[in-house]
Design a protein around this motif. Structure first.
Motif, PDB file in Angstrom:
ATOM      1  N   ILE A 166      44.397 108.078  46.295  1.00  0.00           N
ATOM      2  CA  ILE A 166      43.032 108.614  46.216  1.00  0.00           C
ATOM      3  C   ILE A 166      42.217 108.001  47.355  1.00  0.00           C
ATOM      4  O   ILE A 166      42.071 106.778  47.429  1.00  0.00           O
ATOM      5  CB  ILE A 166      42.356 108.298  44.857  1.00  0.00           C
ATOM      6  N   THR A 167      41.718 108.852  48.234  1.00  0.00           N
ATOM      7  CA  THR A 167      40.954 108.358  49.386  1.00  0.00           C
ATOM      8  C   THR A 167      39.571 108.999  49.496  1.00  0.00           C
ATOM      9  O   THR A 167      38.776 108.592  50.330  1.00  0.00           O
ATOM     10  CB  THR A 167      41.717 108.620  50.704  1.00  0.00           C
ATOM     11  N   ARG A 168      39.304 110.019  48.660  1.00  0.00           N
ATOM     12  CA  ARG A 168      38.028 110.727  48.752  1.00  0.00           C
ATOM     13  C   ARG A 168      37.335 110.730  47.396  1.00  0.00           C
ATOM     14  O   ARG A 168      37.978 110.755  46.355  1.00  0.00           O
ATOM     15  CB  ARG A 168      38.243 112.149  49.257  1.00  0.00           C
ATOM     16  N   ASN A 169      36.014 110.708  47.432  1.00  0.00           N
ATOM     17  CA  ASN A 169      35.189 110.727  46.229  1.00  0.00           C
ATOM     18  C   ASN A 169      34.173 111.863  46.341  1.00  0.00           C
ATOM     19  O   ASN A 169      33.680 112.145  47.432  1.00  0.00           O
ATOM     20  CB  ASN A 169      34.449 109.394  46.091  1.00  0.00           C
ATOM     21  N   THR A 170      33.872 112.497  45.220  1.00  0.00           N
ATOM     22  CA  THR A 170      32.807 113.497  45.166  1.00  0.00           C
ATOM     23  C   THR A 170      31.612 112.862  44.472  1.00  0.00           C
ATOM     24  O   THR A 170      31.728 112.386  43.342  1.00  0.00           O
ATOM     25  CB  THR A 170      33.254 114.752  44.394  1.00  0.00           C
ATOM     26  N   LYS A 208      21.460 119.090  42.489  1.00  0.00           N
ATOM     27  CA  LYS A 208      22.496 120.104  42.731  1.00  0.00           C
ATOM     28  C   LYS A 208      23.091 119.973  44.136  1.00  0.00           C
ATOM     29  O   LYS A 208      23.454 120.953  44.774  1.00  0.00           O
ATOM     30  CB  LYS A 208      21.966 121.532  42.524  1.00  0.00           C
ATOM     31  N   LEU A 209      23.163 118.739  44.588  1.00  0.00           N
ATOM     32  CA  LEU A 209      23.800 118.416  45.872  1.00  0.00           C
ATOM     33  C   LEU A 209      25.017 117.562  45.586  1.00  0.00           C
ATOM     34  O   LEU A 209      24.988 116.726  44.685  1.00  0.00           O
ATOM     35  CB  LEU A 209      22.871 117.576  46.753  1.00  0.00           C
ATOM     36  N   SER A 210      26.066 117.766  46.343  1.00  0.00           N
ATOM     37  CA  SER A 210      27.199 116.857  46.231  1.00  0.00           C
ATOM     38  C   SER A 210      27.761 116.592  47.618  1.00  0.00           C
ATOM     39  O   SER A 210      27.654 117.425  48.519  1.00  0.00           O
ATOM     40  CB  SER A 210      28.262 117.397  45.284  1.00  0.00           C
ATOM     41  N   ASN A 211      28.321 115.421  47.754  1.00  0.00           N
ATOM     42  CA  ASN A 211      28.936 114.988  49.004  1.00  0.00           C
ATOM     43  C   ASN A 211      30.362 114.583  48.700  1.00  0.00           C
ATOM     44  O   ASN A 211      30.622 113.937  47.690  1.00  0.00           O
ATOM     45  CB  ASN A 211      28.221 113.746  49.568  1.00  0.00           C
ATOM     46  N   VAL A 212      31.271 114.950  49.571  1.00  0.00           N
ATOM     47  CA  VAL A 212      32.642 114.445  49.479  1.00  0.00           C
ATOM     48  C   VAL A 212      32.799 113.511  50.665  1.00  0.00           C
ATOM     49  O   VAL A 212      32.516 113.878  51.799  1.00  0.00           O
ATOM     50  CB  VAL A 212      33.671 115.592  49.527  1.00  0.00           C
ATOM     51  N   TYR A 213      33.193 112.286  50.362  1.00  0.00           N
ATOM     52  CA  TYR A 213      33.309 111.314  51.450  1.00  0.00           C
ATOM     53  C   TYR A 213      34.564 110.469  51.288  1.00  0.00           C
ATOM     54  O   TYR A 213      35.147 110.375  50.207  1.00  0.00           O
ATOM     55  CB  TYR A 213      32.065 110.430  51.546  1.00  0.00           C
ATOM     56  N   GLU A 214      34.940 109.866  52.392  1.00  0.00           N
ATOM     57  CA  GLU A 214      36.072 108.956  52.437  1.00  0.00           C
ATOM     58  C   GLU A 214      35.661 107.649  51.765  1.00  0.00           C
ATOM     59  O   GLU A 214      34.620 107.075  52.082  1.00  0.00           O
ATOM     60  CB  GLU A 214      36.435 108.703  53.906  1.00  0.00           C
ATOM     61  N   ILE A 215      36.461 107.189  50.806  1.00  0.00           N
ATOM     62  CA  ILE A 215      36.181 105.923  50.120  1.00  0.00           C
ATOM     63  C   ILE A 215      36.434 104.793  51.111  1.00  0.00           C
ATOM     64  O   ILE A 215      37.482 104.760  51.778  1.00  0.00           O
ATOM     65  CB  ILE A 215      37.080 105.774  48.868  1.00  0.00           C
ATOM     66  N   TYR A 216      35.478 103.867  51.215  1.00  0.00           N
ATOM     67  CA  TYR A 216      35.650 102.727  52.110  1.00  0.00           C
ATOM     68  C   TYR A 216      36.942 101.988  51.746  1.00  0.00           C
ATOM     69  O   TYR A 216      37.200 101.729  50.561  1.00  0.00           O
ATOM     70  CB  TYR A 216      34.468 101.760  52.000  1.00  0.00           C
ATOM     71  N   PRO A 217      37.765 101.623  52.741  1.00  0.00           N
ATOM     72  CA  PRO A 217      39.038 100.944  52.455  1.00  0.00           C
ATOM     73  C   PRO A 217      38.887  99.706  51.562  1.00  0.00           C
ATOM     74  O   PRO A 217      39.747  99.458  50.718  1.00  0.00           O
ATOM     75  CB  PRO A 217      39.568 100.572  53.848  1.00  0.00           C
ATOM     76  N   VAL A 218      37.803  98.967  51.714  1.00  0.00           N
ATOM     77  CA  VAL A 218      37.597  97.750  50.926  1.00  0.00           C
ATOM     78  C   VAL A 218      37.534  98.036  49.423  1.00  0.00           C
ATOM     79  O   VAL A 218      37.807  97.156  48.612  1.00  0.00           O
ATOM     80  CB  VAL A 218      36.339  96.984  51.419  1.00  0.00           C
ATOM     81  N   HIS A 223      46.366  96.140  33.668  1.00  0.00           N
ATOM     82  CA  HIS A 223      45.666  96.680  34.822  1.00  0.00           C
ATOM     83  C   HIS A 223      44.374  97.346  34.361  1.00  0.00           C
ATOM     84  O   HIS A 223      44.371  98.112  33.409  1.00  0.00           O
ATOM     85  CB  HIS A 223      46.549  97.696  35.563  1.00  0.00           C
ATOM     86  N   LYS A 224      43.295  97.031  35.025  1.00  0.00           N
ATOM     87  CA  LYS A 224      42.029  97.694  34.753  1.00  0.00           C
ATOM     88  C   LYS A 224      42.183  99.180  35.078  1.00  0.00           C
ATOM     89  O   LYS A 224      42.810  99.523  36.079  1.00  0.00           O
ATOM     90  CB  LYS A 224      40.941  97.050  35.628  1.00  0.00           C
ATOM     91  N   PRO A 225      41.642 100.071  34.238  1.00  0.00           N
ATOM     92  CA  PRO A 225      41.790 101.505  34.534  1.00  0.00           C
ATOM     93  C   PRO A 225      41.219 101.846  35.913  1.00  0.00           C
ATOM     94  O   PRO A 225      40.232 101.262  36.349  1.00  0.00           O
ATOM     95  CB  PRO A 225      40.975 102.194  33.438  1.00  0.00           C
ATOM     96  N   TYR A 226      41.875 102.786  36.552  1.00  0.00           N
ATOM     97  CA  TYR A 226      41.385 103.225  37.860  1.00  0.00           C
ATOM     98  C   TYR A 226      40.061 103.954  37.713  1.00  0.00           C
ATOM     99  O   TYR A 226      39.802 104.614  36.706  1.00  0.00           O
ATOM    100  CB  TYR A 226      42.397 104.163  38.517  1.00  0.00           C
ATOM    101  N   LYS A 227      39.240 103.839  38.752  1.00  0.00           N
ATOM    102  CA  LYS A 227      37.974 104.576  38.782  1.00  0.00           C
ATOM    103  C   LYS A 227      38.255 106.057  38.987  1.00  0.00           C
ATOM    104  O   LYS A 227      39.203 106.432  39.681  1.00  0.00           O
ATOM    105  CB  LYS A 227      37.082 104.068  39.921  1.00  0.00           C
ATOM    106  N   ILE A 228      37.414 106.875  38.400  1.00  0.00           N
ATOM    107  CA  ILE A 228      37.490 108.318  38.579  1.00  0.00           C
ATOM    108  C   ILE A 228      36.778 108.646  39.890  1.00  0.00           C
ATOM    109  O   ILE A 228      35.654 108.184  40.112  1.00  0.00           O
ATOM    110  CB  ILE A 228      36.825 109.031  37.384  1.00  0.00           C
ATOM    111  N   PRO A 229      37.400 109.422  40.787  1.00  0.00           N
ATOM    112  CA  PRO A 229      36.781 109.697  42.094  1.00  0.00           C
ATOM    113  C   PRO A 229      35.703 110.784  42.031  1.00  0.00           C
ATOM    114  O   PRO A 229      35.640 111.685  42.860  1.00  0.00           O
ATOM    115  CB  PRO A 229      37.968 110.094  42.969  1.00  0.00           C
ATOM    116  N   CYS A 258      20.007 101.741  54.245  1.00  0.00           N
ATOM    117  CA  CYS A 258      21.236 102.009  53.485  1.00  0.00           C
ATOM    118  C   CYS A 258      22.467 101.868  54.371  1.00  0.00           C
ATOM    119  O   CYS A 258      22.476 102.350  55.495  1.00  0.00           O
ATOM    120  CB  CYS A 258      21.219 103.424  52.921  1.00  0.00           C
ATOM    121  N   PHE A 259      23.527 101.287  53.809  1.00  0.00           N
ATOM    122  CA  PHE A 259      24.778 101.189  54.572  1.00  0.00           C
ATOM    123  C   PHE A 259      25.572 102.487  54.500  1.00  0.00           C
ATOM    124  O   PHE A 259      26.393 102.757  55.362  1.00  0.00           O
ATOM    125  CB  PHE A 259      25.629 100.011  54.072  1.00  0.00           C
ATOM    126  N   SER A 260      25.334 103.281  53.475  1.00  0.00           N
ATOM    127  CA  SER A 260      26.104 104.508  53.264  1.00  0.00           C
ATOM    128  C   SER A 260      25.404 105.709  53.893  1.00  0.00           C
ATOM    129  O   SER A 260      24.258 106.004  53.561  1.00  0.00           O
ATOM    130  CB  SER A 260      26.264 104.751  51.759  1.00  0.00           C
TER     131      SER A 260
END
Length: 167
Positions: free
Chosen positions: A108-112, A89-99, A4-10, A148-150
């Motif tokens: 894991i459903t959120r990314n910073t 020095k800005l960060s966003n926490v968002y819902e990871i697109y289901p795809v 298995h490919k290692p999971y991405k860090i959120p 931008c789509f995001s």
């Protein structure tokens, strides 16, 4: 045996690459035609510094090298000084697109996402990673934000005048 490919860090970076005139570089995703974005990417390891993640991702996705004047790449046509990379020095926490959730550990459903800006000469050579991105374009920042789509990427681009460094 299947490995298995290692999971991405959120935890990731978003790098708004721009010119002094506030034109923004957008790149089109290979896996989602019509999805335009700035450079983005996750940390490779938990202890990778965010600035290093930004430097690595910019190089992997655009071929632009970020280094100091003593670097052997200093003379390259796709080189910019490290001082041109600015942590907003800005960060966003968002819902990871289901795809794309399958790339992360189960549950894991959120990314910073941490935002950086990189000022480059408008004529810098762009060398895309063909498995990740298929086209690039420069647009005035407001038009780039609209393309931008995001939503978090669009919002970061709209902040460009506030964070861009003067000549």
């Amino acid at each position: 045996m299947y490995m298995h490919k290692p999971y991405k860090i959120p935890e990731s970076v978003l790098v708004v690459i721009h010119s002094a005139e506030l034109d923004v570089l957008l790149i089109e995703r290979a896996d989602k035609p019509g999805f335009w974005q700035s450079v983005t990417g996750s940390k490779d390891t938990d202890d990778e510094a965010l600035r290093q993640t930004a430097i690595r991702e910019v190089f992997e996705e655009t071929g632009i090298r970020i280094a100091d004047e003593t670097s052997p790449q200093f003379q390259a046509s796709n080189f910019v000084l490290a001082g041109n990379l600015c942590d907003w020095k800005l960060s966003n926490v968002y819902e990871i697109y289901p795809v794309w959730r399958h790339r992360y550990a189960p549950g894991i459903t959120r990314n910073t996402e941490h935002v950086f800006g990189l000022r480059v000469p408008r004529e810098i050579a762009i060398i895309l990673a063909p498995l990740e991105h298929v086209r690039h374009m420069w647009l005035p920042y407001r038009e780039a934000a609209d393309k931008c789509f995001s939503p978090s990427n669009a919002e970061a681009i709209l902040q460009l005048p506030k964070y861009s460094t003067p000549d």
